[in-house]
Structures are given as C-alpha cells and as structure tokens.
Design a protein around this motif. Sequence first.
Motif, PDB file in Angstrom:
ATOM      1  N   TRP A 195      42.272  70.495   9.561  1.00 16.01           N
ATOM      2  CA  TRP A 195      41.506  71.198  10.591  1.00 16.01           C
ATOM      3  C   TRP A 195      41.695  72.699  10.448  1.00 16.01           C
ATOM      4  O   TRP A 195      42.725  73.150   9.944  1.00 16.01           O
ATOM      5  N   PRO A 196      40.717  73.490  10.890  1.00 18.14           N
ATOM      6  CA  PRO A 196      40.889  74.949  10.902  1.00 18.14           C
ATOM      7  C   PRO A 196      42.154  75.331  11.683  1.00 18.14           C
ATOM      8  O   PRO A 196      42.574  74.606  12.590  1.00 18.14           O
ATOM      9  N   ILE A 197      42.738  76.447  11.309  1.00 16.17           N
ATOM     10  CA  ILE A 197      43.968  76.925  11.946  1.00 16.17           C
ATOM     11  C   ILE A 197      43.668  78.232  12.651  1.00 16.17           C
ATOM     12  O   ILE A 197      43.165  79.177  12.033  1.00 16.17           O
ATOM     13  N   LYS A 198      43.968  78.279  13.933  1.00 16.04           N
ATOM     14  CA  LYS A 198      43.725  79.483  14.730  1.00 16.04           C
ATOM     15  C   LYS A 198      44.449  80.673  14.102  1.00 16.04           C
ATOM     16  O   LYS A 198      45.617  80.581  13.730  1.00 16.04           O
ATOM     17  N   GLY A 199      43.732  81.781  13.945  1.00 14.32           N
ATOM     18  CA  GLY A 199      44.299  82.989  13.376  1.00 14.32           C
ATOM     19  C   GLY A 199      44.185  83.075  11.856  1.00 14.32           C
ATOM     20  O   GLY A 199      44.592  84.059  11.263  1.00 14.32           O
ATOM     21  N   LYS A 200      43.664  82.016  11.215  1.00 17.53           N
ATOM     22  CA  LYS A 200      43.479  82.029   9.762  1.00 17.53           C
ATOM     23  C   LYS A 200      42.012  81.800   9.443  1.00 17.53           C
ATOM     24  O   LYS A 200      41.335  81.045  10.142  1.00 17.53           O
ATOM     25  N   ASN A 201      41.525  82.452   8.382  1.00 14.78           N
ATOM     26  CA  ASN A 201      40.162  82.163   7.942  1.00 14.78           C
ATOM     27  C   ASN A 201      40.173  80.851   7.159  1.00 14.78           C
ATOM     28  O   ASN A 201      41.236  80.249   6.944  1.00 14.78           O
TER      29      ASN A 201
END
Length: 152
Positions: free
Chosen positions: A56-62
């Motif tokens: 899953w996408p990680i908050k604070g990372k592109n």
Amino acid sequence: MIHTLKRAWADIFHQAEPVEKREQVAALCYKMVDGAKKVLLITSRDTGRWIVPKGWPIKGKNGAEAALQEAWEEAGVKKADIIEEPMGHFGYIKGLNNGEDVPVEAEVYLVHVRGLKEDYPEVDQRERAWFSPTDAAKLVREPDLKEILRSL
C-alpha cells in the motif's frame, strides 16, 4: 478450492457492480549478470506463489519511495537506484485479512538493485530468487505483470 470459488464469485460480482480499485506500489527489482538482466521475485506470505515486492502507499512517501520501502521489507533490497516514474501497472484481486477480496491496481517502479541484505524484516516469511525476465514471466500469475516482465 474454496479460495478459487470465492475469487470466481468476486469476479462475477465485480463485473455486475463496478468496484473502485485500490492502489498499490510494486518494485520490479533487477540486476545485471554477464550483460543480461535478472529479476528478483519473492513468494507471497499466504499462498507461496511468486510475486514482485508490493504494498500500500505510505504516507509521506511518493510512489517510488514506497516501492523501494516494500523492496527492503519484503526482499532485503538495501542499495538500489529507482526510476521515479512508474514503468507500467497491473491489476489483480487481493485477499484481505477480513476475508474480503478487493480489486487492486499496482503501479510498477523499476529498481536497479546494487545490494541485498541477508537479514530484513520479512526474511522468515518469504523466499527470494533471481530469474531471467522470461522465466519470471512464466512464474507470476498476473497477465499485465507477465507482459511487463517480457518487455525487459
């Protein structure tokens, strides 16, 4: 067998009623060996089938940074160069811990591996191995991922 039936039922249901796809990021890790590319595949934790590191996408990372984080956690990729733009995408049905199956679209980022660690977060939960892109394409299930691998 039950999982196959659930997946088939989910496919039928999703055709009748469109469901929004969830997004993931994937790391297509490779290295050069004697002038030829080798692709790193790992096994999934639940079925043991061959896959690429993804999550899953990680908050604070592109997207590229999140894909690299997944490559570290799932495959031990510690030193790498990553292309910031996705090279493609593939869809699949993901089984969640609650028993629900959801459609997922994974953006694929190309990762040139320069170093692996033997000790990494999921080392005891997965196997990892290097394959030619052609052999890797034969091992994964997702048709679009097969095409991406063949294009290497």
